[in-house]
Scaffold this motif. Structure first.
Motif, PDB file in Angstrom:
ATOM      1  N   LEU A 295      45.625  36.162  34.280  1.00 48.63           N
ATOM      2  CA  LEU A 295      45.928  35.253  35.380  1.00 48.63           C
ATOM      3  C   LEU A 295      44.877  35.393  36.479  1.00 48.63           C
ATOM      4  CD1 LEU A 295      49.718  36.114  35.596  1.00 48.63           C
ATOM      5  CD2 LEU A 295      48.677  34.204  34.350  1.00 48.63           C
ATOM      6  N   PHE A 296      44.378  34.267  36.944  1.00 49.64           N
ATOM      7  CA  PHE A 296      43.386  34.254  38.010  1.00 49.64           C
ATOM      8  C   PHE A 296      43.827  33.295  39.109  1.00 49.64           C
ATOM      9  CE2 PHE A 296      41.114  35.635  34.264  1.00 49.64           C
ATOM     10  CZ  PHE A 296      40.367  36.706  34.745  1.00 49.64           C
ATOM     11  N   GLY A 297      43.251  33.477  40.293  1.00 42.57           N
ATOM     12  CA  GLY A 297      43.486  32.546  41.398  1.00 42.57           C
ATOM     13  C   GLY A 297      44.954  32.379  41.721  1.00 42.57           C
ATOM     14  N   ARG A 298      45.372  31.141  41.870  1.00 46.44           N
ATOM     15  CA  ARG A 298      46.761  30.817  42.256  1.00 46.44           C
ATOM     16  C   ARG A 298      47.795  31.360  41.288  1.00 46.44           C
ATOM     17  NH1 ARG A 298      48.564  25.861  44.123  1.00 46.44           N
ATOM     18  NH2 ARG A 298      50.453  27.061  44.343  1.00 46.44           N
ATOM     19  N   PHE A 299      47.432  31.523  40.020  1.00 46.84           N
ATOM     20  CA  PHE A 299      48.398  32.063  39.057  1.00 46.84           C
ATOM     21  C   PHE A 299      48.821  33.487  39.421  1.00 46.84           C
ATOM     22  CE2 PHE A 299      46.512  28.684  36.440  1.00 46.84           C
ATOM     23  CZ  PHE A 299      47.669  28.045  36.023  1.00 46.84           C
ATOM     24  N   ARG A 300      47.953  34.227  40.105  1.00 38.35           N
ATOM     25  CA  ARG A 300      48.279  35.596  40.498  1.00 38.35           C
ATOM     26  C   ARG A 300      49.389  35.630  41.544  1.00 38.35           C
ATOM     27  NH1 ARG A 300      45.409  40.091  39.891  1.00 38.35           N
ATOM     28  NH2 ARG A 300      47.441  40.895  40.449  1.00 38.35           N
ATOM     29  N   GLU A 301      49.631  34.525  42.219  1.00 37.94           N
ATOM     30  CA  GLU A 301      50.718  34.471  43.190  1.00 37.94           C
ATOM     31  C   GLU A 301      52.084  34.601  42.523  1.00 37.94           C
ATOM     32  OE1 GLU A 301      50.328  30.907  45.518  1.00 37.94           O
ATOM     33  OE2 GLU A 301      48.239  31.376  46.044  1.00 37.94           O
ATOM     34  N   PHE A 302      52.149  34.345  41.230  1.00 33.18           N
ATOM     35  CA  PHE A 302      53.424  34.344  40.522  1.00 33.18           C
ATOM     36  C   PHE A 302      53.707  35.646  39.777  1.00 33.18           C
ATOM     37  CE2 PHE A 302      51.994  29.878  40.641  1.00 33.18           C
ATOM     38  CZ  PHE A 302      53.012  29.361  41.423  1.00 33.18           C
ATOM     39  N   SER A 303      52.722  36.530  39.691  1.00 33.09           N
ATOM     40  CA  SER A 303      52.888  37.755  38.914  1.00 33.09           C
ATOM     41  C   SER A 303      52.226  38.919  39.633  1.00 33.09           C
ATOM     42  CB  SER A 303      52.259  37.574  37.526  1.00 33.09           C
ATOM     43  OG  SER A 303      52.298  38.777  36.792  1.00 33.09           O
ATOM     44  N   ALA A 304      52.899  40.067  39.630  1.00 34.08           N
ATOM     45  CA  ALA A 304      52.313  41.261  40.223  1.00 34.08           C
ATOM     46  C   ALA A 304      51.207  41.834  39.347  1.00 34.08           C
ATOM     47  CB  ALA A 304      53.398  42.311  40.441  1.00 34.08           C
ATOM     48  N   ALA A 305      51.260  41.542  38.055  1.00 30.86           N
ATOM     49  CA  ALA A 305      50.271  42.062  37.106  1.00 30.86           C
ATOM     50  C   ALA A 305      49.168  41.026  36.872  1.00 30.86           C
ATOM     51  CB  ALA A 305      50.940  42.387  35.785  1.00 30.86           C
ATOM     52  N   PRO A 306      47.945  41.473  36.560  1.00 35.93           N
ATOM     53  CA  PRO A 306      46.844  40.543  36.326  1.00 35.93           C
ATOM     54  C   PRO A 306      46.922  39.820  34.977  1.00 35.93           C
ATOM     55  CG  PRO A 306      46.079  42.771  36.040  1.00 35.93           C
ATOM     56  CD  PRO A 306      47.491  42.859  36.548  1.00 35.93           C
TER      57      PRO A 306
END
Length: 86
Positions: free
Chosen positions: A7-18
């Motif tokens: 997950l990069f960018g805005r997708f990281r807002e939804f998950s604590a893990a990369p």
């Protein structure tokens, strides 16, 4: 299919893990992944909007994939949202 999705960018807002591990049975192409992931994200991530995935690229470690592309045998994908800057 077992997938590991980075997950990069805005997708990281939804998950604590990369990255997240998903089991999405019956999918073989990027287009099928988009549909299955969109349904999964909508069910698991409050505030997720499908427009983010529609505007994002899907890639392997070295290649951008297109809708008809087969998913990689190792199951590793990256979600690359649009970026802006100056």
């Amino acid at each position: 299919m077992k997938l590991t999705v980075q997950l990069f960018g805005r997708f990281r807002e939804f998950s604590a893990a990369p990255e997240i591990a998903l089991e999405l049975p019956g999918i073989a192409t990027v287009a099928e992944f988009r549909a299955a992931f969109d349904a999964w994200a909508g069910a698991h991530w409050p505030g997720y909007t499908p427009g983010l995935l529609k505007a994002s690229a899907i890639a392997t470690e070295s290649t951008l994939l297109h809708a008809g592309s087969a998913l990689p045998a190792d199951g590793r994908l990256a979600l690359l949202p649009p970026v802006s800057g100056g």
